[in-house]
Design an enzyme around this catalytic site. Structure first.
Site, mmCIF file in Angstrom:
data_model
loop_
_atom_site.group_PDB
_atom_site.id
_atom_site.type_symbol
_atom_site.label_atom_id
_atom_site.label_comp_id
_atom_site.label_asym_id
_atom_site.label_seq_id
_atom_site.Cartn_x
_atom_site.Cartn_y
_atom_site.Cartn_z
ATOM 1 N NE ARG A 177 0.210 1.620 3.321
ATOM 2 C CZ ARG A 177 1.132 2.544 3.537
ATOM 3 N NH1 ARG A 177 2.420 2.208 3.653
ATOM 4 N NH2 ARG A 177 0.850 3.830 3.642
ATOM 5 N N GLY A 178 0.283 2.401 -0.182
ATOM 6 C CA GLY A 178 1.076 3.617 -0.352
ATOM 7 C C GLY A 178 1.169 3.881 -1.856
ATOM 8 N NE ARG A 198 -6.078 0.917 -1.740
ATOM 9 C CZ ARG A 198 -5.442 1.492 -0.709
ATOM 10 N NH1 ARG A 198 -4.147 1.261 -0.524
ATOM 11 N NH2 ARG A 198 -6.084 2.286 0.126
ATOM 12 C CE LYS A 229 -4.953 5.984 4.296
ATOM 13 N NZ LYS A 229 -5.965 5.111 3.616
ATOM 14 C CG ASP A 252 -2.844 8.293 -1.702
ATOM 15 O OD1 ASP A 252 -2.686 8.824 -0.587
ATOM 16 O OD2 ASP A 252 -2.551 7.105 -1.953
HETATM 17 O O1 MRU Z 1 -4.411 3.444 2.090
HETATM 18 P P1 MRU Z 1 -2.938 3.606 1.981
HETATM 19 O O2 MRU Z 1 -2.176 3.078 3.140
HETATM 20 O O3 MRU Z 1 -2.403 3.102 0.647
HETATM 21 O O4 MRU Z 1 -2.737 5.187 1.970
HETATM 22 C C1 MRU Z 1 -1.459 5.720 1.859
HETATM 23 C C2 MRU Z 1 -1.411 7.189 2.008
HETATM 24 O O5 MRU Z 1 -2.415 7.853 2.134
HETATM 25 C C3 MRU Z 1 -0.079 7.843 1.887
HETATM 26 O O6 MRU Z 1 -0.035 9.003 2.653
HETATM 27 C C4 MRU Z 1 0.147 8.195 0.408
HETATM 28 O O7 MRU Z 1 0.086 7.055 -0.383
HETATM 29 C C5 MRU Z 1 1.360 8.945 0.125
HETATM 30 S S1 MRU Z 1 2.794 8.218 0.777
HETATM 31 C C6 MRU Z 1 3.940 7.902 -0.236
#
Ligand code: MRU
Length: 344
Positions: free
Chosen positions: A51-52, A91, A249, A238
């Site tokens: 994830r990320g 996603r 997030k 994102d």
């Molecule tokens: O749901 P996730 O854990 O994939 O969300 C991740 C985030 O919101 C991070 O802050 C985002 O991807 C940027 S980090 C490189």
């Protein structure tokens, strides 16, 4: 990134297989998982084993490479098209995913009808995408570290670390590089309900690198702003739109508003692949809604009233007006100017 004294990337390709750190197990266990089909990669992205935004971008790119290796000769193009659609559908919010998948898809298609070459190019393109993503994150970390004063107390949200990227991180790359420069910093880590990416992953990464920090509940940030104990906020993103609005997030928006009210700088750090030049404004960003069980249960046991419904948006939008600057591999820009600068 350093884990138990060894260097890792979160995602890499080796001998025709994709290998990823299992992020659902950290910090309780550390383990790697191997994938040899794009369908397995799609499931891993959905389940958040990876994830990320930049990390799922690279995983998607390698998923496409696996599809190109497995595609039957007669159905090469159609097979790649379904792999692309399946991977992108996993996603919806992080644009890095579609950018990584589409890059490998288009690179491979250019070499039809020479299929052995097209398959080879898909693997090369996925590696190139992942390597650039890691380089971008290191660059932006070095640029952003210049913004951090010695003694700074920094708030971060979710995990924008090396785990969320191919390596180094976005917000955490800035924090890592400031720490490497010998700056004496302290990090407030929002726990980040409901999946605890802050409490589990960011805290783990900071501990591994010996960076002073403490986990706080998501609702405690206001208290520390009020006590004037937060000097700046850095998060990842994102998706970044042309007008500088960002998705990140769930909970990021309220931290940005708090920072604005308390006149504390709010920075967003992101590599090139997080910019969506086709997206005019935050309202155009699709927001992923996840299962209510993530809110109501932990490890299978209810912690909320089982009969009540729960709402679980995974991301929110922070309008450009609350963002002091976007830290990119090309420099630090105002949110309004960042997307334009990324095109040049
Ligand atoms: O749901 P996730 O854990 O994939 O969300 C991740 C985030 O919101 C991070 O802050 C985002 O991807 C940027 S980090 C490189």
């Amino acid at each position: 990134m350093q884990i138990n004294g060894k260097q890792y990337r979160s995602v890499w390709f080796e001998q025709g297989r994709l290998i990823m750190i299992d992020q659902n197990k950290i910090p309780y266990e550390f383990g790697l998982k191997e994938y040899s089909t794009y369908l397995e990669v799609a499931a891993a992205i959905r389940e958040m084993t990876v994830r990320g935004a930049p990390a799922i971008g690279a995983a998607g790119a390698f998923g496409m490479a696996l599809a190109a290796l497995a595609a039957p000769d007669q159905k090469f193009r159609a097979y790649l098209r379904s792999a692309r659609d399946e991977l992108i559908s996993t996603r919806p919010t992080a644009v890095d995913l579609s950018i990584g998948v589409q890059y490998v898809y288009e690179s491979a298609l250019k070499f039809i009808p020479d299929l052995p070459h097209a398959r080879q190019v898909a693997v090369l393109a996925a590696n190139e995408f992942a390597n650039k993503s890691a380089d971008d994150c290191l660059k932006l970390g070095r640029i952003g570290a210049e913004l951090i004063q010695d003694g700074a107390r920094i708030l971060t949200h979710c995990n924008a670390g090396a785990l969320a990227t191919v390596d180094h991180g976005t917000a955490l790359s800035v924090i890592r590089e400031a720490h490497k420069l010998g700056k004496n910093i302290f990090v407030y880590v929002d726990e980040t309900r409901p999946r605890f990416q802050g409490a589990r992953l960011t805290a783990f990464e900071l501990e591994q690198e010996g960076i002073p920090h403490a986990i706080i509940t998501d609702s405690a940030a206001g208290f520390y702003f009020w006590k004037e104990q937060i000097d700046l906020v850095i998060t990842g993103a994102d998706r970044i739109c042309l007008n500088g609005d960002i998705a990140n997030k769930i909970g990021t928006y309220e931290k940005a508003v708090l920072a604005h009210v308390h006149e504390v700088p709010f920075y967003v750090a992101a590599p090139d692949s997080t910019f969506d030049l086709a997206c005019a404004k935050g309202k155009d960003i699709p927001i992923e809604i996840r299962d209510e069980d993530e809110i109501k249960r932990i490890n299978g046991s209810y912690l909320a009233n089982p009969g009540s419904p729960a709402l679980n948006p995974a991301f929110d939008i922070t309008p450009a007006k609350y963002i002091t600057g976007i830290i990119t591999p090309k420099g630090v820009f105002t949110p309004q100017e960042a997307a334009q600068r990324m095109q040049s």
